[in-house]
Motif scaffolding. Sequence first.
Motif, PDB file in Angstrom:
ATOM      1  N   GLN A 275       0.831  -1.202   0.000  1.00  0.00           N
ATOM      2  CA  GLN A 275       0.000   0.000   0.000  1.00  0.00           C
ATOM      3  C   GLN A 275       0.874   1.264   0.000  1.00  0.00           C
ATOM      4  N   LEU A 276       1.913   1.274   0.806  1.00  0.00           N
ATOM      5  CA  LEU A 276       2.810   2.432   0.866  1.00  0.00           C
ATOM      6  C   LEU A 276       3.520   2.643  -0.466  1.00  0.00           C
ATOM      7  N   ILE A 277       3.975   1.557  -1.057  1.00  0.00           N
ATOM      8  CA  ILE A 277       4.668   1.645  -2.342  1.00  0.00           C
ATOM      9  C   ILE A 277       3.718   2.139  -3.426  1.00  0.00           C
ATOM     10  N   GLN A 278       2.469   1.692  -3.373  1.00  0.00           N
ATOM     11  CA  GLN A 278       1.480   2.141  -4.357  1.00  0.00           C
ATOM     12  C   GLN A 278       1.149   3.628  -4.174  1.00  0.00           C
ATOM     13  N   GLN A 279       1.005   4.081  -2.927  1.00  0.00           N
ATOM     14  CA  GLN A 279       0.745   5.501  -2.676  1.00  0.00           C
ATOM     15  C   GLN A 279       1.900   6.352  -3.196  1.00  0.00           C
ATOM     16  N   ALA A 280       3.114   5.893  -2.957  1.00  0.00           N
ATOM     17  CA  ALA A 280       4.283   6.629  -3.434  1.00  0.00           C
ATOM     18  C   ALA A 280       4.328   6.631  -4.962  1.00  0.00           C
ATOM     19  N   LYS A 281       4.023   5.499  -5.565  1.00  0.00           N
ATOM     20  CA  LYS A 281       4.028   5.398  -7.029  1.00  0.00           C
ATOM     21  C   LYS A 281       3.003   6.358  -7.629  1.00  0.00           C
ATOM     22  N   ALA A 282       1.835   6.444  -7.021  1.00  0.00           N
ATOM     23  CA  ALA A 282       0.791   7.350  -7.508  1.00  0.00           C
ATOM     24  C   ALA A 282       1.256   8.807  -7.443  1.00  0.00           C
ATOM     25  N   ALA A 283       2.181   9.093  -6.512  1.00  0.00           N
ATOM     26  CA  ALA A 283       2.724  10.445  -6.389  1.00  0.00           C
ATOM     27  C   ALA A 283       3.978  10.640  -7.242  1.00  0.00           C
ATOM     28  N   GLY A 284       4.405   9.578  -7.933  1.00  0.00           N
ATOM     29  CA  GLY A 284       5.552   9.698  -8.823  1.00  0.00           C
ATOM     30  C   GLY A 284       6.886   9.270  -8.232  1.00  0.00           C
ATOM     31  N   TYR A 285       6.861   8.507  -7.151  1.00  0.00           N
ATOM     32  CA  TYR A 285       8.086   8.067  -6.493  1.00  0.00           C
ATOM     33  C   TYR A 285       8.156   6.544  -6.457  1.00  0.00           C
ATOM     34  N   ASP A 286       9.352   6.009  -6.657  1.00  0.00           N
ATOM     35  CA  ASP A 286       9.576   4.565  -6.625  1.00  0.00           C
ATOM     36  C   ASP A 286      10.235   4.184  -5.304  1.00  0.00           C
ATOM     37  N   LEU A 287       9.458   3.572  -4.417  1.00  0.00           N
ATOM     38  CA  LEU A 287       9.975   3.133  -3.123  1.00  0.00           C
ATOM     39  C   LEU A 287      10.230   1.635  -3.086  1.00  0.00           C
ATOM     40  N   SER A 288      10.284   0.994  -4.251  1.00  0.00           N
ATOM     41  CA  SER A 288      10.472  -0.460  -4.267  1.00  0.00           C
ATOM     42  C   SER A 288      11.766  -0.877  -3.570  1.00  0.00           C
TER      43      SER A 288
END
Length: 145
Positions: free
Chosen positions: A119-132
């Motif tokens: 969920q955190l990674i998806q929220q970050a991705k939606a904001a344009g950030y890759d937290l993988s």
Amino acid sequence: MEIKSLTPSFSVAGQINNDDLIALKDAGYDTVICNRPNGEASEQPTAQSLNEQARALGLEWHWLPITPGELSQAQVSDFAELLRQAEQQQRKVLAFCRSGMRSISLWALTQAQHTPSSQLIQQAKAAGYDLSGLTSELNRLYQPA
């Protein structure tokens, strides 16, 4: 300044300047957290000059500088405490660094105990950030109720 909202009360951005502080105040932000050390770039305003402008505008200002690649557990804890205080006071927060990546990483690590990494990674991705790259650390911190 491009603001990326993660929640209704928390957003991140890349480097801001004094004029951006006026726009943040007008957009309803109450608290600004600077995660960028002074001197990373020659055109970067100092934390002191931004602090003075923020306080003159009635914004709460915090400087929690993070050197790239040197994020400590103490800094994550300090960031979590700033967010906790802002939440208690129902304050809208913007955290920033050069690109927003350090700020969003801090946010994700503070949320990891009670929010699944996916969920955190998806929220970050939606904001344009890759937290993988934080997946294993976020998974390690997660403690479902």
